[in-house]
Design a protein around this motif. Structure first.
Motif, PDB file in Angstrom:
ATOM      1  N   ALA A 118      42.671 -18.894  47.175  1.00 41.88           N
ATOM      2  CA  ALA A 118      43.161 -18.267  45.950  1.00 41.88           C
ATOM      3  C   ALA A 118      42.127 -17.294  45.400  1.00 41.88           C
ATOM      4  CB  ALA A 118      43.497 -19.332  44.915  1.00 41.88           C
ATOM      5  N   ALA A 119      40.862 -17.706  45.426  1.00 37.99           N
ATOM      6  CA  ALA A 119      39.789 -16.816  44.969  1.00 37.99           C
ATOM      7  C   ALA A 119      39.672 -15.606  45.883  1.00 37.99           C
ATOM      8  CB  ALA A 119      38.472 -17.583  44.912  1.00 37.99           C
ATOM      9  N   GLN A 120      39.774 -15.826  47.189  1.00 33.83           N
ATOM     10  CA  GLN A 120      39.693 -14.717  48.141  1.00 33.83           C
ATOM     11  C   GLN A 120      40.837 -13.730  47.943  1.00 33.83           C
ATOM     12  OE1 GLN A 120      39.634 -17.319  51.629  1.00 33.83           O
ATOM     13  NE2 GLN A 120      37.672 -16.441  52.230  1.00 33.83           N
ATOM     14  N   SER A 121      42.028 -14.244  47.709  1.00 33.91           N
ATOM     15  CA  SER A 121      43.184 -13.363  47.513  1.00 33.91           C
ATOM     16  C   SER A 121      43.023 -12.513  46.262  1.00 33.91           C
ATOM     17  CB  SER A 121      44.466 -14.201  47.415  1.00 33.91           C
ATOM     18  OG  SER A 121      44.718 -14.882  48.622  1.00 33.91           O
ATOM     19  N   ALA A 122      42.529 -13.128  45.194  1.00 38.00           N
ATOM     20  CA  ALA A 122      42.294 -12.377  43.962  1.00 38.00           C
ATOM     21  C   ALA A 122      41.213 -11.320  44.170  1.00 38.00           C
ATOM     22  CB  ALA A 122      41.891 -13.332  42.837  1.00 38.00           C
ATOM     23  N   ALA A 123      40.162 -11.681  44.907  1.00 38.11           N
ATOM     24  CA  ALA A 123      39.092 -10.721  45.191  1.00 38.11           C
ATOM     25  C   ALA A 123      39.618  -9.564  46.037  1.00 38.11           C
ATOM     26  CB  ALA A 123      37.934 -11.414  45.901  1.00 38.11           C
ATOM     27  N   PHE A 124      40.521  -9.860  46.981  1.00 38.78           N
ATOM     28  CA  PHE A 124      41.118  -8.808  47.801  1.00 38.78           C
ATOM     29  C   PHE A 124      41.908  -7.829  46.936  1.00 38.78           C
ATOM     30  CE2 PHE A 124      44.998  -7.254  49.838  1.00 38.78           C
ATOM     31  CZ  PHE A 124      44.457  -6.495  50.869  1.00 38.78           C
ATOM     32  N   LEU A 125      42.698  -8.351  46.015  1.00 46.17           N
ATOM     33  CA  LEU A 125      43.481  -7.477  45.141  1.00 46.17           C
ATOM     34  C   LEU A 125      42.576  -6.570  44.320  1.00 46.17           C
ATOM     35  CD1 LEU A 125      46.255  -9.916  43.870  1.00 46.17           C
ATOM     36  CD2 LEU A 125      46.542  -8.011  45.462  1.00 46.17           C
ATOM     37  N   ILE A 126      41.485  -7.132  43.809  1.00 47.23           N
ATOM     38  CA  ILE A 126      40.546  -6.316  43.032  1.00 47.23           C
ATOM     39  C   ILE A 126      39.951  -5.224  43.908  1.00 47.23           C
ATOM     40  CG2 ILE A 126      38.351  -6.310  41.776  1.00 47.23           C
ATOM     41  CD1 ILE A 126      38.951  -9.163  40.891  1.00 47.23           C
ATOM     42  N   ALA A 161      31.777   1.027  44.997  1.00 45.73           N
ATOM     43  CA  ALA A 161      30.539   0.299  44.720  1.00 45.73           C
ATOM     44  C   ALA A 161      30.838  -1.104  44.212  1.00 45.73           C
ATOM     45  CB  ALA A 161      29.686   1.062  43.706  1.00 45.73           C
ATOM     46  N   SER A 162      31.815  -1.205  43.328  1.00 52.14           N
ATOM     47  CA  SER A 162      32.194  -2.518  42.802  1.00 52.14           C
ATOM     48  C   SER A 162      32.808  -3.388  43.893  1.00 52.14           C
ATOM     49  CB  SER A 162      33.186  -2.369  41.650  1.00 52.14           C
ATOM     50  OG  SER A 162      32.585  -1.728  40.534  1.00 52.14           O
ATOM     51  N   ALA A 163      33.573  -2.767  44.798  1.00 56.66           N
ATOM     52  CA  ALA A 163      34.186  -3.519  45.888  1.00 56.66           C
ATOM     53  C   ALA A 163      33.121  -4.156  46.773  1.00 56.66           C
ATOM     54  CB  ALA A 163      35.094  -2.619  46.709  1.00 56.66           C
ATOM     55  N   LYS A 164      32.067  -3.405  47.053  1.00 58.95           N
ATOM     56  CA  LYS A 164      30.983  -3.948  47.878  1.00 58.95           C
ATOM     57  C   LYS A 164      30.267  -5.079  47.146  1.00 58.95           C
ATOM     58  CE  LYS A 164      30.176   0.344  50.413  1.00 58.95           C
ATOM     59  NZ  LYS A 164      29.237   1.469  50.662  1.00 58.95           N
ATOM     60  N   THR A 165      30.088  -4.917  45.857  1.00 60.82           N
ATOM     61  CA  THR A 165      29.440  -5.972  45.074  1.00 60.82           C
ATOM     62  C   THR A 165      30.275  -7.235  45.070  1.00 60.82           C
ATOM     63  OG1 THR A 165      28.454  -4.307  43.623  1.00 60.82           O
ATOM     64  CG2 THR A 165      28.527  -6.556  42.789  1.00 60.82           C
ATOM     65  N   LEU A 166      31.585  -7.064  44.987  1.00 62.97           N
ATOM     66  CA  LEU A 166      32.487  -8.211  44.901  1.00 62.97           C
ATOM     67  C   LEU A 166      32.464  -9.065  46.163  1.00 62.97           C
ATOM     68  CD1 LEU A 166      34.620  -9.545  43.061  1.00 62.97           C
ATOM     69  CD2 LEU A 166      36.331  -8.091  44.178  1.00 62.97           C
ATOM     70  N   GLY A 169      30.083 -10.159  47.771  1.00 61.89           N
ATOM     71  CA  GLY A 169      29.071 -11.202  47.700  1.00 61.89           C
ATOM     72  C   GLY A 169      29.408 -12.346  46.777  1.00 61.89           C
ATOM     73  N   TRP A 170      30.455 -12.181  45.998  1.00 61.02           N
ATOM     74  CA  TRP A 170      30.792 -13.201  44.998  1.00 61.02           C
ATOM     75  C   TRP A 170      31.252 -14.494  45.642  1.00 61.02           C
ATOM     76  CZ3 TRP A 170      34.357 -11.914  40.251  1.00 61.02           C
ATOM     77  CH2 TRP A 170      34.157 -12.883  39.252  1.00 61.02           C
ATOM     78  N   VAL A 171      32.157 -14.381  46.617  1.00 65.65           N
ATOM     79  CA  VAL A 171      32.686 -15.583  47.249  1.00 65.65           C
ATOM     80  C   VAL A 171      31.954 -15.940  48.539  1.00 65.65           C
ATOM     81  CG1 VAL A 171      34.986 -15.299  46.252  1.00 65.65           C
ATOM     82  CG2 VAL A 171      34.475 -14.271  48.467  1.00 65.65           C
ATOM     83  N   LYS A 172      30.993 -15.112  48.936  1.00 66.71           N
ATOM     84  CA  LYS A 172      30.311 -15.343  50.214  1.00 66.71           C
ATOM     85  C   LYS A 172      29.661 -16.723  50.313  1.00 66.71           C
ATOM     86  CE  LYS A 172      27.232 -13.211  53.587  1.00 66.71           C
ATOM     87  NZ  LYS A 172      26.503 -14.455  53.915  1.00 66.71           N
ATOM     88  N   PRO A 173      28.954 -17.234  49.294  1.00 74.25           N
ATOM     89  CA  PRO A 173      28.364 -18.579  49.440  1.00 74.25           C
ATOM     90  C   PRO A 173      29.399 -19.657  49.718  1.00 74.25           C
ATOM     91  CG  PRO A 173      27.430 -17.443  47.546  1.00 74.25           C
ATOM     92  CD  PRO A 173      28.593 -16.615  48.000  1.00 74.25           C
ATOM     93  N   TYR A 174      30.585 -19.501  49.168  1.00 76.35           N
ATOM     94  CA  TYR A 174      31.656 -20.475  49.379  1.00 76.35           C
ATOM     95  C   TYR A 174      32.228 -20.326  50.791  1.00 76.35           C
ATOM     96  CZ  TYR A 174      31.270 -20.860  44.334  1.00 76.35           C
ATOM     97  OH  TYR A 174      30.788 -21.058  43.061  1.00 76.35           O
ATOM     98  N   GLU A 175      32.403 -19.085  51.228  1.00 78.36           N
ATOM     99  CA  GLU A 175      32.869 -18.843  52.594  1.00 78.36           C
ATOM    100  C   GLU A 175      31.849 -19.337  53.610  1.00 78.36           C
ATOM    101  OE1 GLU A 175      35.539 -14.820  51.800  1.00 78.36           O
ATOM    102  OE2 GLU A 175      33.399 -14.635  52.271  1.00 78.36           O
TER     103      GLU A 175
END
Length: 266
Positions: free
Chosen positions: A48-56, A64-69, A71-77
């Protein structure tokens, strides 16, 4: 335990149209299936978090923001898919707040960003909560194959914009609403502490499905509401979703259909 949530759940039941099959509840409440249920639930929170991040990333923010994003879920992945880390994530889910910039082309981009950022934070928090339950019960964290549920809806996404975005938002709404319905239906059959946990998730999950529908309506209104009828499209996906959760399914998951065989323990 659920009486005070009756007003919250009523529109969800109407939106979904079809209730979770009793045979799924019978399978889900078996003690031998608890590990499969919890591990898949944890995976669902990450997805669910990944899908929301994909939409963003795809629709709402600059490069630039897309690249930053990413890293947000990377520790969980890393933890789930690569077996990296110990399951302690600290403040990683809060680090990007205020550092993402919405694309200026459409007014709804900022709302997509705001709603999906909030959703990601909550889904990752739920992920951590489920992981804590798994670890406290000395259950195993293992990889699982994806269920047919989300894929069964995604294959119906239209191939042109903004119809594709509208469809993805509607699918997100159904996934969140179905999760909420299953939390409510399953909670009374679980151990008291686990049942209370699932009930505690109802309010945020209910809001998530509403956020997705509101965004779909905003996108349609901002482009061509006469061409992109969100209500009609919701009705089409309702039929698809209802068929997926009602049809016989030999792979027991949190969003699977009516079980045809006893689920195998992990």
């Amino acid at each position: 335990m659920l009486e005070k949530y009756a007003d919250l759940l009523a529109p969800i039941y109407e939106f979904l149209g079809t209730s979770t099959p009793d045979s799924w509840i019978e399978e889900a409440k078996k003690p031998e299936n608890l590990q499969r249920l919890l591990v898949d639930h944890m995976h669902c929170e990450l997805k669910a978090a990944q899908s929301a991040a994909f939409l963003i990333r795809k629709y709402a923010v600059d490069d630039a923001s897309a690249k930053t994003l990413l890293g947000w879920v990377k520790p969980y992945e890393d933890f789930v898919y690569r077996k990296i880390g110990d399951g302690q994530f600290g403040a990683s889910k809060n680090e990007l707040i205020g550092s993402l910039t919405a694309k200026p082309e459409y007014a709804y981009n900022q709302d997509i960003l705001d709603k999906m950022v909030r959703l990601i934070k909550e889904e990752l928090h739920h992920f951590e909560q489920v992981l804590e339950i798994i670890q406290a019960r000395d259950l195993r964290v293992q990889s699982l194959n994806a269920s047919r549920y989300a894929a069964g809806m995604i294959k119906h996404v239209r191939t042109f914009e903004p119809a594709a975005l509208i469809d993805k938002l509607i699918i997100g709404a159904f996934i969140e609403a179905r999760s909420c319905e299953r939390f409510a239906k399953l909670a009374p059959f679980l151990e008291a502490d686990l049942g209370r946990f699932y009930v505690s998730l109802l309010r945020s999950e209910a809001r998530h499905y509403q956020d997705y529908i509101e965004l779909a309506e905003q996108v349609a209104q901002a482009t061509d509401p006469t061409r992109f009828d969100v209500t009609a499209r919701i009705a089409e996906f309702k039929d698809i979703e209802n068929a997926l959760i009602s049809a016989p399914d030999d792979d027991f998951k949190f969003h699977s259909g009516a079980p045809v065989t006893a689920a195998l323990a992990l």
